[in-house]
Enzyme design. Structure first.
Site, mmCIF file in Angstrom:
data_model
loop_
_atom_site.group_PDB
_atom_site.id
_atom_site.type_symbol
_atom_site.label_atom_id
_atom_site.label_comp_id
_atom_site.label_asym_id
_atom_site.label_seq_id
_atom_site.Cartn_x
_atom_site.Cartn_y
_atom_site.Cartn_z
ATOM 1 N N GLU A 1 0.839 -1.197 0.000
ATOM 2 C CA GLU A 1 0.000 0.000 0.000
ATOM 3 C C GLU A 1 0.878 1.252 0.000
ATOM 4 O OE1 GLU A 1 -2.138 -0.834 3.537
ATOM 5 O OE2 GLU A 1 -3.211 -2.527 2.657
ATOM 6 N N GLU B 1 -4.866 -6.755 2.817
ATOM 7 C CA GLU B 1 -3.665 -7.542 3.092
ATOM 8 C C GLU B 1 -3.886 -9.020 2.802
ATOM 9 O OE1 GLU B 1 -3.283 -3.694 5.080
ATOM 10 O OE2 GLU B 1 -4.879 -5.202 5.057
ATOM 11 N N PHE C 1 2.055 -1.335 8.398
ATOM 12 C CA PHE C 1 2.283 -1.455 9.840
ATOM 13 C C PHE C 1 2.181 -2.927 10.197
ATOM 14 C CE2 PHE C 1 0.753 2.832 9.278
ATOM 15 C CZ PHE C 1 1.450 3.596 10.213
ATOM 16 N N HIS D 1 -1.113 0.838 15.748
ATOM 17 C CA HIS D 1 -0.078 1.212 14.787
ATOM 18 C C HIS D 1 1.305 1.321 15.433
ATOM 19 C CE1 HIS D 1 -3.774 2.592 12.820
ATOM 20 N NE2 HIS D 1 -3.121 2.623 11.670
#
Length: 336
Positions: free
Chosen positions: A34, A65, A88, A134
């Site tokens: 991404e 994902e 992340f 995150h």
């Protein structure tokens, strides 16, 4: 580093240099993730690659994902060498089946008829106030599952060498980079990760820890960002007459237990520092590994890790749960 080196790179530039070199050598190497094409990766992990290699080999993907990591596994099994980036590491959960049950296991499940030569990269770590979804590190989550190699650079030199090795490996490699070490403008790095880097290709072997600083009184074992915090702690400890040996693991799978044990047999004291959670994690594994091999050499042990709590959003609270140099130095003093 025996070669003559006259330039320094940030960790992100060193990673990109290795990836670009491998893409030039092998048309089967490509990058997907991404915001990795036009944006260059939010942590500069692919900056400049799209301009040289185009959209066919540096691919932005939908925010799924599950889909693109599954596609990477399939491409790898067909003979390509994909590098797939999780923006992340926290996002791995939505693709846990693709990672745990396909990427890690398909070579075994196929009886060795297929290999999965792919690299899964991901940004890890906190210290910049992005809250509990995150900011995790999760080294141990990947190291726990057989079938994946797991590497963690702490400097630009290691970042390039480990990336070359990861792309060339015929097994899946999880390559975890700490956001704070990448050298990007909006997330200042400490001084340590920007290092001299040879222009020529080289590899850093997996399963080979690096003694960043020799010492006689205590062994500090760590990785990633906390290598630099451990070195800062060692400097303050030296002023008090405490000589600390700092070991950078560089890879968790395979793990260089020999270097750790050799150091502990010299110092007698072990402090393990990690940004992952304390329970069922890297700190416990390292201590147990040393105890298995040389329990008689252990005089004192301390673990410094993230408490078993969600990482707070508020800066003072995050600073409280993520260990700094002072926390490491305090742990060392408790062993003396």
């Amino acid at each position: 580093m025996s070669q003559e080196i006259s330039r320094e790179l940030t960790m992100s530039r060193a990673m990109v240099e290795a990836i670009a070199a491998e893409m030039r050598e092998d048309d089967e190497v490509f990058y997907m993730g991404e915001d990795v094409a036009d944006y260059g990766g939010i942590f500069d992990s692919t900056e400049g690659l799209r301009e040289e290699f185009g959209y066919d080999r540096v691919m932005d993907v939908p925010i799924s994902e599950t889909a693109y990591l599954g596609a990477a596994v399939g491409a790898a099994q067909e003979g390509m060498r994909p590098i797939a980036e999780l923006m992340f590491v926290d996002f791995f959960g939505v693709a846990m089946d693709q990672i745990y049950n396909q990427m890690a296991k398909n070579t075994y499940m196929s009886g060795g008829n297929v290999s999965v030569p792919m690299v899964l990269t991901a940004g890890v770590g906190g210290t910049y106030n992005d809250a509990a979804q995150h900011s995790q590190t999760l080294y141990g989550t990947f190291a726990h599952m057989p079938g994946m190699k797991v590497v963690v650079p702490s400097t630009a030199y290691e970042a390039k060498g480990l990336m070359h090795n990861a792309i060339r490996d015929d097994d899946p490699v999880v390559y975890l980079f700490h956001k704070r070490l990448m050298g990007i403008g909006w997330l200042p790095a400490p001084d340590g990760p920007k290092t001299p880097v040879p222009e020529t290709d080289y590899t850093v072997p997996f399963g080979s820890a690096d003694v960043k600083q020799a010492g006689d009184d205590v062994t500090i074992v760590t990785l990633g960002l906390h290598v630099h915090r451990a070195l800062d702690a060692a400097e303050s400890l030296a002023a008090d007459g405490i000589s600390a040996e700092v070991i950078d693991l560089r890879s968790l799978v395979p793990l260089d237990t020999d270097t750790i044990v050799e150091s502990v047999e010299k110092t007698g004291n072990l402090v393990v520092v990690d940004e992952d959670y304390r329970s069922y994690g890297v700190t416990g594994e390292i201590v147990a590994s040393v105890a298995d091999e040389a329990i008689g050499a252990l005089e004192a042990v301390e673990r410094v890790a993230l408490p078993d709590v969600p990482i707070p959003y508020a800066r003072p609270l995050e600073n409280e749960v993520v260990a700094d140099a002072g926390d490491i130095a305090a742990a060392v003093r408790r062993t003396q």
